[in-house]
Design a protein around this motif. Sequence first.
Motif, PDB file in Angstrom:
ATOM      1  N   GLU A  28     -69.198  66.304  29.130  1.00 18.20           N
ATOM      2  CA  GLU A  28     -68.082  65.966  29.989  1.00 18.20           C
ATOM      3  C   GLU A  28     -67.203  64.935  29.300  1.00 18.20           C
ATOM      4  N   ILE A  29     -65.913  65.072  29.473  1.00 20.77           N
ATOM      5  CA  ILE A  29     -65.003  64.086  28.909  1.00 20.77           C
ATOM      6  C   ILE A  29     -64.805  62.953  29.901  1.00 20.77           C
ATOM      7  N   ASP A  30     -64.319  61.860  29.418  1.00 14.95           N
ATOM      8  CA  ASP A  30     -63.934  60.740  30.274  1.00 14.95           C
ATOM      9  C   ASP A  30     -62.489  61.001  30.671  1.00 14.95           C
ATOM     10  N   GLY A  31     -62.281  61.541  31.865  1.00 13.55           N
ATOM     11  CA  GLY A  31     -60.946  61.937  32.316  1.00 13.55           C
ATOM     12  C   GLY A  31     -59.961  60.792  32.361  1.00 13.55           C
ATOM     13  N   GLY A  32     -60.416  59.614  32.777  1.00 10.06           N
ATOM     14  CA  GLY A  32     -59.537  58.449  32.829  1.00 10.06           C
ATOM     15  C   GLY A  32     -59.061  58.039  31.447  1.00 10.06           C
ATOM     16  N   GLN A  33     -59.983  58.037  30.499  1.00  9.30           N
ATOM     17  CA  GLN A  33     -59.625  57.675  29.123  1.00  9.30           C
ATOM     18  C   GLN A  33     -58.700  58.721  28.517  1.00  9.30           C
ATOM     19  N   LEU A  34     -58.961  59.996  28.799  1.00 12.10           N
ATOM     20  CA  LEU A  34     -58.098  61.058  28.283  1.00 12.10           C
ATOM     21  C   LEU A  34     -56.679  60.893  28.819  1.00 12.10           C
ATOM     22  N   ALA A  35     -56.543  60.571  30.100  1.00 11.92           N
ATOM     23  CA  ALA A  35     -55.222  60.371  30.701  1.00 11.92           C
ATOM     24  C   ALA A  35     -54.501  59.190  30.059  1.00 11.92           C
TER      25      ALA A  35
ATOM     26  N   PRO B  89     -54.554  72.175  26.875  1.00 18.91           N
ATOM     27  CA  PRO B  89     -55.946  71.761  26.698  1.00 18.91           C
ATOM     28  C   PRO B  89     -56.633  72.554  25.594  1.00 18.91           C
TER      29      PRO B  89
ATOM     30  N   GLU C 242     -60.224  73.921  24.930  1.00 21.89           N
ATOM     31  CA  GLU C 242     -61.462  74.145  25.665  1.00 21.89           C
ATOM     32  C   GLU C 242     -62.639  74.297  24.708  1.00 21.89           C
TER      33      GLU C 242
ATOM     34  N   HIS D 119     -65.310  73.312  29.186  1.00 16.82           N
ATOM     35  CA  HIS D 119     -64.757  72.018  29.555  1.00 16.82           C
ATOM     36  C   HIS D 119     -63.636  71.669  28.586  1.00 16.82           C
ATOM     37  N   THR D 120     -62.701  70.858  29.063  1.00 20.00           N
ATOM     38  CA  THR D 120     -61.607  70.408  28.215  1.00 20.00           C
ATOM     39  C   THR D 120     -62.143  69.379  27.240  1.00 20.00           C
TER      40      THR D 120
END
Length: 93
Positions: free
Chosen positions: A17-24, A46, A48, A81-82
Amino acid sequence: MTVKEERWEQTGWSDCEIDGGQLAENLQSAISNLNEDGYEVISVSPIESGKYDYKYDYKTHSMGASGGAGYGYGYGYGFSHTEDLTIIARKSS
């Protein structure tokens, strides 16, 4: 007065899983840098990736002179997953 408080503590990273907050945050920073350098972002796509696993097993057991019987089981799963993003930009004129 007593206050009950819960705190979340990160103890590691998921391998799927990616860290969505960090990616944003990283995406916003990259777009800002491109804009400052005179580029216009055209698209963000993205990248994938995927994970999967499976297992299958078959066993036989003897039932004496009458022969044998077999049984088996199996399972499998897969998901995507992205993993990253591609930014397409063009130089503003």
